[in-house]
Design a protein around this motif. Structure first.
Motif, PDB file in Angstrom:
ATOM      1  N   MET A   1      23.248  41.400  37.795  1.00  0.00           N
ATOM      2  CA  MET A   1      24.085  39.980  37.446  1.00  0.00           C
ATOM      3  C   MET A   1      25.218  39.692  36.491  1.00  0.00           C
ATOM      4  O   MET A   1      24.955  40.334  35.456  1.00  0.00           O
ATOM      5  CB  MET A   1      22.597  38.865  37.258  1.00  0.00           C
ATOM      6  N   LEU A   2      25.897  38.970  36.696  1.00  0.00           N
ATOM      7  CA  LEU A   2      27.590  39.532  36.688  1.00  0.00           C
ATOM      8  C   LEU A   2      27.314  37.973  35.526  1.00  0.00           C
ATOM      9  O   LEU A   2      26.943  37.016  35.938  1.00  0.00           O
ATOM     10  CB  LEU A   2      28.563  38.790  37.071  1.00  0.00           C
ATOM     11  N   ILE A   3      28.207  38.623  34.507  1.00  0.00           N
ATOM     12  CA  ILE A   3      28.097  37.295  33.503  1.00  0.00           C
ATOM     13  C   ILE A   3      29.546  37.703  33.128  1.00  0.00           C
ATOM     14  O   ILE A   3      29.618  38.894  31.990  1.00  0.00           O
ATOM     15  CB  ILE A   3      27.238  37.805  32.211  1.00  0.00           C
ATOM     16  N   ILE A   4      29.706  36.023  32.895  1.00  0.00           N
ATOM     17  CA  ILE A   4      31.575  36.021  32.645  1.00  0.00           C
ATOM     18  C   ILE A   4      31.568  35.088  31.837  1.00  0.00           C
ATOM     19  O   ILE A   4      31.403  33.704  32.147  1.00  0.00           O
ATOM     20  CB  ILE A   4      32.525  35.911  33.997  1.00  0.00           C
ATOM     21  N   PRO A   5      31.793  35.607  30.119  1.00  0.00           N
ATOM     22  CA  PRO A   5      32.066  34.690  29.419  1.00  0.00           C
ATOM     23  C   PRO A   5      33.136  33.751  29.194  1.00  0.00           C
ATOM     24  O   PRO A   5      34.110  34.556  29.727  1.00  0.00           O
ATOM     25  CB  PRO A   5      31.545  34.925  28.075  1.00  0.00           C
ATOM     26  N   VAL A   6      32.984  32.183  29.522  1.00  0.00           N
ATOM     27  CA  VAL A   6      34.202  31.044  29.497  1.00  0.00           C
ATOM     28  C   VAL A   6      34.852  31.357  28.139  1.00  0.00           C
ATOM     29  O   VAL A   6      33.891  31.004  27.155  1.00  0.00           O
ATOM     30  CB  VAL A   6      34.139  29.941  30.576  1.00  0.00           C
ATOM     31  N   LYS A   7      36.282  31.790  27.781  1.00  0.00           N
ATOM     32  CA  LYS A   7      36.621  31.200  26.388  1.00  0.00           C
ATOM     33  C   LYS A   7      36.833  29.462  25.658  1.00  0.00           C
ATOM     34  O   LYS A   7      37.440  29.170  27.735  1.00  0.00           O
ATOM     35  CB  LYS A   7      37.568  32.320  25.725  1.00  0.00           C
ATOM     36  N   PHE A  19      35.820  37.256  37.187  1.00  0.00           N
ATOM     37  CA  PHE A  19      35.077  37.103  38.260  1.00  0.00           C
ATOM     38  C   PHE A  19      34.857  38.091  39.631  1.00  0.00           C
ATOM     39  O   PHE A  19      34.006  38.617  39.974  1.00  0.00           O
ATOM     40  CB  PHE A  19      33.723  35.872  38.291  1.00  0.00           C
ATOM     41  N   LYS A  20      35.704  36.994  40.638  1.00  0.00           N
ATOM     42  CA  LYS A  20      35.969  38.291  41.575  1.00  0.00           C
ATOM     43  C   LYS A  20      36.423  39.315  41.365  1.00  0.00           C
ATOM     44  O   LYS A  20      35.850  40.384  42.439  1.00  0.00           O
ATOM     45  CB  LYS A  20      36.974  37.077  42.985  1.00  0.00           C
ATOM     46  N   ARG A  21      37.531  39.942  40.382  1.00  0.00           N
ATOM     47  CA  ARG A  21      37.531  41.418  40.767  1.00  0.00           C
ATOM     48  C   ARG A  21      36.593  41.948  39.770  1.00  0.00           C
ATOM     49  O   ARG A  21      36.266  43.446  40.189  1.00  0.00           O
ATOM     50  CB  ARG A  21      38.967  41.501  39.159  1.00  0.00           C
ATOM     51  N   LYS A  22      35.511  42.353  39.325  1.00  0.00           N
ATOM     52  CA  LYS A  22      33.804  42.443  38.780  1.00  0.00           C
ATOM     53  C   LYS A  22      33.083  42.277  39.886  1.00  0.00           C
ATOM     54  O   LYS A  22      33.126  43.363  39.806  1.00  0.00           O
ATOM     55  CB  LYS A  22      33.581  41.419  37.484  1.00  0.00           C
ATOM     56  N   THR A  26      31.555  46.118  41.925  1.00  0.00           N
ATOM     57  CA  THR A  26      30.250  46.656  42.021  1.00  0.00           C
ATOM     58  C   THR A  26      30.130  47.158  43.814  1.00  0.00           C
ATOM     59  O   THR A  26      28.966  48.006  43.320  1.00  0.00           O
ATOM     60  CB  THR A  26      29.153  45.849  41.640  1.00  0.00           C
ATOM     61  N   GLY A  27      31.208  46.614  44.900  1.00  0.00           N
ATOM     62  CA  GLY A  27      30.916  47.452  45.911  1.00  0.00           C
ATOM     63  C   GLY A  27      29.958  46.276  47.113  1.00  0.00           C
ATOM     64  O   GLY A  27      29.371  47.446  47.320  1.00  0.00           O
ATOM     65  N   VAL A  28      29.368  45.319  46.291  1.00  0.00           N
ATOM     66  CA  VAL A  28      28.082  44.676  46.610  1.00  0.00           C
ATOM     67  C   VAL A  28      28.279  44.533  48.022  1.00  0.00           C
ATOM     68  O   VAL A  28      27.524  45.157  49.642  1.00  0.00           O
ATOM     69  CB  VAL A  28      27.252  43.907  46.185  1.00  0.00           C
ATOM     70  N   MET A  29      29.750  43.943  48.479  1.00  0.00           N
ATOM     71  CA  MET A  29      29.658  43.541  49.263  1.00  0.00           C
ATOM     72  C   MET A  29      30.384  44.500  50.805  1.00  0.00           C
ATOM     73  O   MET A  29      29.386  44.485  52.541  1.00  0.00           O
ATOM     74  CB  MET A  29      30.928  42.410  49.744  1.00  0.00           C
ATOM     75  N   ARG A  30      31.331  45.255  49.970  1.00  0.00           N
ATOM     76  CA  ARG A  30      30.994  46.576  50.770  1.00  0.00           C
ATOM     77  C   ARG A  30      29.392  47.482  51.334  1.00  0.00           C
ATOM     78  O   ARG A  30      29.742  47.799  52.712  1.00  0.00           O
ATOM     79  CB  ARG A  30      32.174  47.600  49.909  1.00  0.00           C
ATOM     80  N   GLN A  31      28.712  46.841  50.257  1.00  0.00           N
ATOM     81  CA  GLN A  31      27.139  48.191  50.383  1.00  0.00           C
ATOM     82  C   GLN A  31      26.736  47.654  51.469  1.00  0.00           C
ATOM     83  O   GLN A  31      26.574  47.360  52.638  1.00  0.00           O
ATOM     84  CB  GLN A  31      26.625  47.889  49.872  1.00  0.00           C
ATOM     85  N   LEU A  32      26.109  45.775  51.929  1.00  0.00           N
ATOM     86  CA  LEU A  32      26.498  44.894  52.375  1.00  0.00           C
ATOM     87  C   LEU A  32      26.159  45.067  54.205  1.00  0.00           C
ATOM     88  O   LEU A  32      25.946  45.341  55.024  1.00  0.00           O
ATOM     89  CB  LEU A  32      25.636  43.736  52.484  1.00  0.00           C
TER      90      LEU A  32
END
Length: 64
Positions: A1-7, A19-22, A26-32
């Motif tokens: 799970m990705l967590i992006i703290p917003v300042k 978030f999109k860059r992170k 991860t490569g989840v979409m490529r793997q799917l």
């Protein structure tokens, strides 16, 4: 799970961009996409060999 703290006072667009860059890293979409269709091991191996030949030809041209 990705967590992006917003300042405090940070623009939501910048946080979304982080978030999109992170997520891309991860490569989840490529793997799917890869799992949607089965490829035979021989086809995978042939594609890897062709890619290696292409890269080698680019390097050979660069040396000249």
């Amino acid at each position: 799970m990705l967590i992006i703290p917003v300042k405090e006072g940070e623009n939501i667009d910048r946080a979304l961009k982080r978030f999109k860059r992170k997520f891309d890293k991860t490569g989840v979409m490529r793997q799917l996409r890869q799992r949607q269709q089965f490829t035979k091991p021989s086809v995978k191996r042939r594609a890897e060999i062709q890619k290696a030949q292409y890269i080698q030809s680019l390097r050979d041209k660069e040396e000249l």
